[in-house]
Design a protein around this motif. Structure first.
Motif, mmCIF file in Angstrom:
data_model
loop_
_atom_site.group_PDB
_atom_site.id
_atom_site.type_symbol
_atom_site.label_atom_id
_atom_site.label_comp_id
_atom_site.label_asym_id
_atom_site.label_seq_id
_atom_site.Cartn_x
_atom_site.Cartn_y
_atom_site.Cartn_z
ATOM 1 N N TYR A 91 0.907 -0.927 -0.050
ATOM 2 C CA TYR A 91 0.281 -0.023 -0.280
ATOM 3 C C TYR A 91 1.126 1.401 -0.581
ATOM 4 O O TYR A 91 2.245 1.106 0.682
ATOM 5 C CB TYR A 91 -1.078 0.076 1.205
ATOM 6 C CG TYR A 91 -1.426 0.873 1.316
ATOM 7 C CD1 TYR A 91 -2.778 1.641 0.546
ATOM 8 C CD2 TYR A 91 -1.395 2.155 2.278
ATOM 9 C CE1 TYR A 91 -3.624 2.433 0.625
ATOM 10 C CE2 TYR A 91 -2.562 2.818 2.485
ATOM 11 C CZ TYR A 91 -3.481 3.389 1.703
ATOM 12 O OH TYR A 91 -3.978 4.446 1.695
ATOM 13 N N ALA A 123 -8.634 -4.307 3.139
ATOM 14 C CA ALA A 123 -8.341 -3.120 1.966
ATOM 15 C C ALA A 123 -8.910 -3.195 0.446
ATOM 16 O O ALA A 123 -9.045 -4.894 0.281
ATOM 17 C CB ALA A 123 -6.596 -3.676 1.912
ATOM 18 N N ALA A 145 -3.301 -2.383 -3.111
ATOM 19 C CA ALA A 145 -4.147 -1.961 -2.042
ATOM 20 C C ALA A 145 -4.168 -0.417 -2.256
ATOM 21 O O ALA A 145 -3.130 0.115 -1.724
ATOM 22 C CB ALA A 145 -4.360 -1.855 -0.393
ATOM 23 N N ASP A 146 -5.088 0.022 -2.736
ATOM 24 C CA ASP A 146 -5.001 1.140 -3.354
ATOM 25 C C ASP A 146 -6.063 2.402 -1.975
ATOM 26 O O ASP A 146 -6.467 3.313 -2.022
ATOM 27 C CB ASP A 146 -6.205 1.738 -4.285
ATOM 28 C CG ASP A 146 -6.925 1.142 -4.410
ATOM 29 O OD1 ASP A 146 -7.994 0.747 -4.132
ATOM 30 O OD2 ASP A 146 -7.416 0.891 -5.687
ATOM 31 N N VAL A 204 -7.421 1.244 2.319
ATOM 32 C CA VAL A 204 -7.579 0.713 3.268
ATOM 33 C C VAL A 204 -8.115 1.459 5.428
ATOM 34 O O VAL A 204 -8.025 2.623 4.765
ATOM 35 C CB VAL A 204 -5.610 0.449 3.892
ATOM 36 C CG1 VAL A 204 -5.532 -0.089 5.555
ATOM 37 C CG2 VAL A 204 -4.732 0.401 2.990
#
Length: 168
Positions: free
Chosen positions: A87, A103, A115-116, A118
């Motif tokens: 991330y 996530a 992940a973009d 969280v």
């Protein structure tokens, strides 16, 4: 043309327009639907790389690694399986090892999850239903969290550290 046949034609035309509208709405939403998966689901199912999904579970103890430029690597586990997550960005204040996390991002070809977004749980009662069910089955999580029935936090009306409300 009789009155009955005109009414049937009108009803059929309205039904066709409604079906077309529903079909267009579902087609437009198909690109934004994100499915939730646990680490066990990802390990057991053949999920194609590049698939957008939500990954939920607990941040594995000892897995948190912070890098330069706000990059963070950690692992999400449901105690049966573990998925590595990468991330880049600011993490929520409540994010830490052993804490529940969701996530959202893309599964990469190597099995790592990029992940973009969280999200950390905000209290002991928040946990996605699927993750809670998986953790309950293993005895790692209980409904209501460990503080259930414990002392309740003081309310603002009972807070006398700053004096009565009217004087603040």
């Amino acid at each position: 043309m009789t009155r009955k046949s005109r009414r049937l034609i009108l009803i059929a035309a309205c039904g066709s327009v409604l079906a077309l509208a529903v079909g267009l709405i579902l087609f437009a939403m198909s690109g934004s639907i994100v499915f939730f998966r646990s680490p066990t689901d990802i390990a057991q199912q053949a999920i194609a790389p590049g698939t957008r999904l939500r990954l939920g579970g607990l941040v594995k103890d000892g897995s948190l690694r912070r890098g330069p430029d706000q990059t963070v690597d950690f692992s999400v586990t449901d105690t049966n399986a573990t998925v590595a997550v990468h991330y880049k960005g600011l993490l929520p204040d409540l994010f830490r090892e052993g804490q529940g996390v969701v996530a959202e991002g893309v599964l990469e070809p190597g099995g790592q999850f990029r992940a973009d977004t969280v999200l950390a749980k905000h209290d002991e009662s928040y946990m996605p239903r699927e993750v809670a069910d998986a953790l309950k089955a293993q005895g790692r999580w209980q409904e209501g969290g460990p503080n259930k029935g414990g002392p309740k936090p003081a309310t603002a009306a009972a807070d006398t550290t700053l004096g009565p409300r009217s004087e603040r």
